[in-house]
Design an enzyme around this catalytic site. Structure first.
Site, PDB file in Angstrom:
ATOM      1  N   CYS A   1      82.567  81.221  15.636  1.00 10.76           N
ATOM      2  CA  CYS A   1      83.808  80.453  15.774  1.00 10.76           C
ATOM      3  C   CYS A   1      83.969  79.393  14.692  1.00 10.76           C
ATOM      4  O   CYS A   1      85.070  79.134  14.218  1.00 10.76           O
ATOM      5  CB  CYS A   1      83.866  79.778  17.141  1.00 10.76           C
TER       6      CYS A   1
ATOM      7  N   CYS B   1      75.996  81.024  22.831  1.00 10.17           N
ATOM      8  CA  CYS B   1      76.864  80.826  21.668  1.00 10.17           C
ATOM      9  C   CYS B   1      76.786  82.061  20.781  1.00 10.17           C
ATOM     10  O   CYS B   1      75.702  82.506  20.410  1.00 10.17           O
ATOM     11  CB  CYS B   1      76.416  79.591  20.890  1.00 10.17           C
TER      12      CYS B   1
ATOM     13  N   CYS C   1      84.918  79.580  24.628  1.00  9.91           N
ATOM     14  CA  CYS C   1      83.509  79.996  24.651  1.00  9.91           C
ATOM     15  C   CYS C   1      82.742  79.381  25.813  1.00  9.91           C
ATOM     16  O   CYS C   1      81.971  80.065  26.492  1.00  9.91           O
ATOM     17  CB  CYS C   1      82.844  79.667  23.317  1.00  9.91           C
TER      18      CYS C   1
ATOM     19  N   GLU D   1      75.689  70.945  23.101  1.00  8.26           N
ATOM     20  CA  GLU D   1      76.811  71.230  22.210  1.00  8.26           C
ATOM     21  C   GLU D   1      78.142  70.852  22.851  1.00  8.26           C
ATOM     22  O   GLU D   1      79.067  70.408  22.166  1.00  8.26           O
ATOM     23  CB  GLU D   1      76.817  72.707  21.821  1.00  8.26           C
TER      24      GLU D   1
ATOM     25  N   HIS E   1      88.257  73.489  16.421  1.00 15.26           N
ATOM     26  CA  HIS E   1      86.970  73.725  17.069  1.00 15.26           C
ATOM     27  C   HIS E   1      86.960  73.186  18.496  1.00 15.26           C
ATOM     28  O   HIS E   1      86.266  73.735  19.361  1.00 15.26           O
ATOM     29  CB  HIS E   1      85.845  73.102  16.239  1.00 15.26           C
TER      30      HIS E   1
ATOM     31  N   GLU F   1      70.387  76.961  15.770  1.00 17.74           N
ATOM     32  CA  GLU F   1      70.853  75.800  15.024  1.00 17.74           C
ATOM     33  C   GLU F   1      69.858  75.513  13.898  1.00 17.74           C
ATOM     34  O   GLU F   1      68.641  75.618  14.097  1.00 17.74           O
ATOM     35  CB  GLU F   1      70.987  74.555  15.923  1.00 17.74           C
TER      36      GLU F   1
ATOM     37  N   THR G   1      75.119  75.884  13.394  1.00 17.44           N
ATOM     38  CA  THR G   1      75.050  76.978  14.356  1.00 17.44           C
ATOM     39  C   THR G   1      75.132  78.331  13.656  1.00 17.44           C
ATOM     40  O   THR G   1      76.074  78.590  12.911  1.00 17.44           O
ATOM     41  CB  THR G   1      76.189  76.844  15.374  1.00 17.44           C
TER      42      THR G   1
ATOM     43  N   TYR H   1      86.293  75.466  22.309  1.00 21.83           N
ATOM     44  CA  TYR H   1      85.436  75.215  23.462  1.00 21.83           C
ATOM     45  C   TYR H   1      86.148  75.522  24.777  1.00 21.83           C
ATOM     46  O   TYR H   1      85.487  75.677  25.809  1.00 21.83           O
ATOM     47  CB  TYR H   1      84.955  73.770  23.442  1.00 21.83           C
TER      48      TYR H   1
END
Length: 482
Positions: free
Chosen positions: A104, A100, A299, A447, A292, A257, A191, A296
């Site tokens: 984002c 990650c 990413c 995640e 969001h 995190e 994050t 995904y």
């Protein structure tokens, strides 16, 4: 032009000098802390990509907000092509870092807040939108990392915010003052928080009349008095503290995190973008979640590319790359990964302008994208584990590889195909282990399940957006039903 390099970004974090509780101890100097530094380097890649001749055209864009060239991670989407380019950019970053890269969530939060504040102003005559435009232009000009903060602790999930024994279970406005608001509460699973300059706070659920205190959206510097950070554990994270890097799996990059506590934090009015407008909280939550969930499709796909490549290398090192069952598994992995990417691109290409002018993804397709993400990476991990073999869970420590007694035995009995160095086999298997069971699995698997909401949240949205009535009407028209 304020396009930072990775080194300039790292220097800006050193100047912030954030403190946190890490593994039971108060810690400073986080930019050189072994647990934190890999995640910082991953964020730095998002800056360096804007200067790399091969990627800078994708990462740079002219912002109509500040009339300057900015990093796409701070951009407000102006077209469906912008949405598509966002997903392409995220896949590229996943390919580079294998983890990650943490930037984002702030981009997605900004786009949701931009259109939501416009709608609040249109309905109530407030001035939130202009405040946010000025704030975000400042973010763009300074090329900052903003952590979008949505997830509240929630306490007793069977109770509304106003019914909680402790009202801080949902972050709230504790006091309104002439100079701003005092907020109290916490945000979980944040994050990249310790790699950020700013925090953009949003409500986590759709709120009702009587819950005005919890309908708050505002921006807080990560250095603000009263903000406290508690670093989260990751599986196998103490390997990052060991001197031998071979066992880490991802030797360069990692994720992060944080539990973030807001203890009576003062937020000046110019940084407040919602303060009690419960009717618009659901809109903000749904728009952020949709952006969001679109993310995904980029990413996780980028990281998936590397997992597929590592599985293929493991098969090659084992001498079974040509076996039909191995090829079939690799093709299935590619199929699943490209399906995720297709969903990310589809919800982007079908995006439409909001009343504020920035573009919103197709919310139905974004939720379909994320629902697939709750499944497919787990299947990719299962297939990679199958191909990688039992050594993923039993391989000796890298330190033993250099031991004068154990080392020769390891090199003799862990040899596979001719011409393959045992060290290289270690690297590939540790990388797979990192993503399917180690520190990397936090972002790639956990995640994928819970980030941007768990599967039930997507199913609810798909049910709302799926237009069952319209589908039934089409059948009625086709069959000439009453």
């Amino acid at each position: 032009m304020a396009l930072k390099t990775g080194d300039e970004y790292i220097q800006s974090l050193k100047e912030l000098d954030l403190k946190a509780h890490v593994m039971g101890q108060a810690a400073g100097g986080l930019t050189s802390h072994a647990l934190v530094e890999p995640s910082m380097r991953a964020v730095a890649q998002t800056y360096d990509c804007a200067h790399d001749p091969q990627s800078k055209d994708l990462f740079r864009v002219i912002s109509p907000l500040c009339n300057e060239e900015v990093n796409r991670f701070t951009h407000l989407h102006q077209s469906a092509q912008d949405l598509v380019n966002k997903v392409r950019m995220q896949r590229h970053c996943g390919n580079l870092t294998g983890c990650c890269f943490q930037r984002c969530v702030g981009m997605d939060a900004a786009n949701a807040v931009y259109s939501s504040t416009f709608d609040i102003d249109a309905a109530t005559g407030s001035a939130y939108h202009q405040r946010f435009k000025e704030y975000w232009a400042w973010v763009q000009k300074n090329d900052l990392v903003v952590d979008g903060a949505m997830t509240d602790p929630k306490g007793d999930r069977g109770k509304r915010p106003k019914d909680q024994t402790d009202p801080d279970m949902y972050l709230r406005i504790k006091e309104r003052r002439q100079d701003g608001v005092i907020i109290s509460g916490a945000k979980l699973h944040q994050t990249g928080m310790l790699n950020s300059h700013e925090i953009l706070i949003m409500p986590t659920i759709s709120l009702r009349p009587g819950e005005e205190a919890w309908a708050v959206c505002c921006a807080v510097p990560t250095t603000a008095p009263g903000v406290r950070y508690i670093y989260g554990r990751q599986t196998s994270d103490t390997r990052k503290l060991e001197s031998c890097r071979l066992d880490v799996g991802n030797p360069k990059f990692g994720g992060q995190e944080v539990l973030t506590v807001f203890e009576d934090v003062l937020v000046p009015w110019e940084r407040v973008f919602m303060a009690g407008e419960t009717a618009f909280s659901g809109t903000l939550v749904e728009r952020f979640a949709s952006y969001h969930r679109q993310s995904y499709g980029g990413c996780k796909v980028g990281v998936g590319d590397l997992l597929i490549g590592a599985a293929a290398l493991a098969a090659q090192m084992n001498g079974v790359a040509a076996a039909s069952h191995i090829r079939e598994k690799l093709v299935e992995m590619i199929h699943l990964n490209e399906t995720l990417y297709s969903c990310g691109l589809a919800c982007s290409a079908m995006g439409q302008p909001t009343a504020s002018g920035n573009y919103l993804v197709d919310m139905l397709l974004a939720n379909v994208c994320k629902l697939n993400v709750t499944r497919f990476p787990y299947e990719l991990a299962r297939l990679a584990t199958d191909i990688g073999g039992g050594l993923l869970g039993t391989m000796p420590a890298a330190a033993d590889l250099e031991d004068p007694v154990a080392g020769p035995y390891i090199r003799k009995y862990l040899k596979a195909a001719d011409g393959v160095a045992v060290e290289d086999r270690f690297k590939v298997l540790r990388f797979i282990e990192n993503l399917v069971a180690g520190a990397g699995s936090v972002a790639y698997l956990i995640e994928s399940m819970h980030g941007a909401g768990p599967p039930t949240a997507q199913r609810i949205m798909i049910g709302r957006q799926g237009d069952l009535e319209g589908k039934m009407q089409k059948v009625k028209s086709l069959l000439d039903l009453a």
